[in-house]
Design an enzyme around this catalytic site. Sequence first.
Site, PDB file in Angstrom:
ATOM      1  N   SER A   1       0.824  -1.194   0.000  1.00  0.00           N
ATOM      2  CA  SER A   1       0.000   0.000   0.000  1.00  0.00           C
ATOM      3  C   SER A   1       0.871   1.262   0.000  1.00  0.00           C
ATOM      4  CB  SER A   1      -0.946  -0.060   1.203  1.00  0.00           C
ATOM      5  OG  SER A   1      -1.963   0.898   1.131  1.00  0.00           O
TER       6      SER A   1
ATOM      7  N   ASP B   1      -8.972  -3.328  -6.626  1.00  0.00           N
ATOM      8  CA  ASP B   1      -8.452  -2.792  -5.369  1.00  0.00           C
ATOM      9  C   ASP B   1      -8.902  -1.336  -5.257  1.00  0.00           C
ATOM     10  OD1 ASP B   1      -6.902  -1.641  -3.344  1.00  0.00           O
ATOM     11  OD2 ASP B   1      -5.049  -2.624  -3.953  1.00  0.00           O
TER      12      ASP B   1
ATOM     13  N   HIS C   1      -7.255  -5.592  -1.189  1.00  0.00           N
ATOM     14  CA  HIS C   1      -6.147  -4.631  -1.187  1.00  0.00           C
ATOM     15  C   HIS C   1      -4.904  -5.272  -0.583  1.00  0.00           C
ATOM     16  CE1 HIS C   1      -3.800  -1.049  -0.601  1.00  0.00           C
ATOM     17  NE2 HIS C   1      -3.921  -1.076   0.710  1.00  0.00           N
TER      18      HIS C   1
END
Length: 565
Positions: free
Chosen positions: A230, A457, A486
Amino acid sequence: MTLRPRALAACAAFATLLASGALLAPSAAAEPVAGAAPKTAAAAASSAAAGSYTPAAPVWGSCSDDGLKEAKAQCAKVTVPLDYAHPGGTKIKIAVSRVLHTAKKYQGVMLVNPGGPGGSGLGLVTLGQYVPDGAGDGYDWIGFDPRGVGDSEPAVSCDPEFAGYDRPRYVPASPALSEAWFAKTNAYTDACAKKNGPILDHLTTVDSAKDMESIRKALGQKKINYYGFSYGTYLGQVYGTLYPTRLRRVVFDGTVDPRKIWYDANLDQDQPFDVNIDIWFGWIAEHDSTYHLGTTEKAVRSLFYRTEEKLYRDPVKGEGGDLGGSEWVDAFLYAGYYQSTWTDLAATFSGFVRKGDVKALEAAYLDASGYDPDNPKADNGYAVYLGVQCTDTKDWPQRWSTWERDSWRIFRTAPYETWANTWFNEPCRHWPAQQQKELKIDGSKVKSLLMVNETLDAATPYAGSLEVRKRFPKARLIAEPGGTTHAGSLYGNACVDDRIAAYLATGDLPKRRSGKRADVSCKPLPRPEPEASGTKTAKAKQAARAAARAGSPELSALRRAALPR
């Protein structure tokens, strides 16, 4: 939210539920042993004279966290400058952890970051054991709490009560509601200015990338390997731009789009989150025999929003306070992040609507929001999230009219998260620290990168991976078409995880295809199947999932960082 990270959707590790640069020979001789001090004092002095900073080698000791102790991890702190422009000035400390390699063939150190920004990375040192075929065993896994986070000193905090109960309605249907949120966010940034010192001016991603370089030097390594989830992928992009020759093997999971730092990145999440929550509603409808919430996506969606409105009018009493419509919205946020949460959250939805189960709803809200009335620094992740994003760039709009116009435009077709996300980030309009010029990401000199992204995502939309693939000519991208999770690598998808293992073992990457597309496609993990509620198996699995979430560094980091919202 940006990246409310589930910080890591990777620690496939911690639960079965859950998760560089130049290639060089992966022999122990290729790189100094982790923890080795800089060769000589003269060399260190020479380096400092050249304008760089070389920290002392870390003094490793036991960790205070029980999970890290069980993993036989070691912990230490690395002293770095508050301001790298003045390396002789004020110092701060970066908390680091490590699990040493166990394989004969040493591959060097692997730094890991869970995302956020604001996620603690100390627990991610256990990630190596979840890499298939023992391919992680040749690395010393290095976790770290970025500056301002967790066990690093100082840790940033402003108001631990900010995410408390019965907050104002997210959608500002009247000027009074906007004013209520302005009062709340202004009070928060005022507290940030009052409670934190000059570190607020030094929380940028560039600062953290320089801290990674200091960690490399402190460990006595010529190069590092890196695994970022991320927001951690953006940290890796920045490090690769500043220090491309210091990277060996790199994995990005859930890649941030460097064109969208950070206002546009947050706007870009709103529509995808709406898509994903509707997919979840449709899945619930498919399993109406279990959840009894409606037989069509439309029916489930309608019930969800009717319940939200009912709670705004008449909040329910939880153990810690009143739960209103805003708490209802937050309680189900993870359904838009990870399909592994779908069954538990559907049970929570059903239990509240059909049986009035407030306890499960409150637990889901606390899990997603990170609010903990017993933790005096419960907002640490959120404070650092703002501290990084609000100062990484000068592109935050200062006029509320811009935010309002953009949010109402998106809200018309994406009502679920749009206004919640707006208020989550609105403190950047008046954040009490200096904004910096955004770094232009250039990966042209990074020799090796493997990326993973599910195409739906919501936190880090797939277009970001395609953009980074273009900017990093030696990168390869694994796509999972139709997947909504995600940053979910090392979570049991053999098509993905086996390729990561092969890359970490040998440096081999898939063949790069021409054009703007992925190099490899893998089917995402299948959607979960609910068990009949009330059965021993269902209860046992629910307990296991709850325990996994509680122990997962990725999810706990997400809670603390209030990840991409």
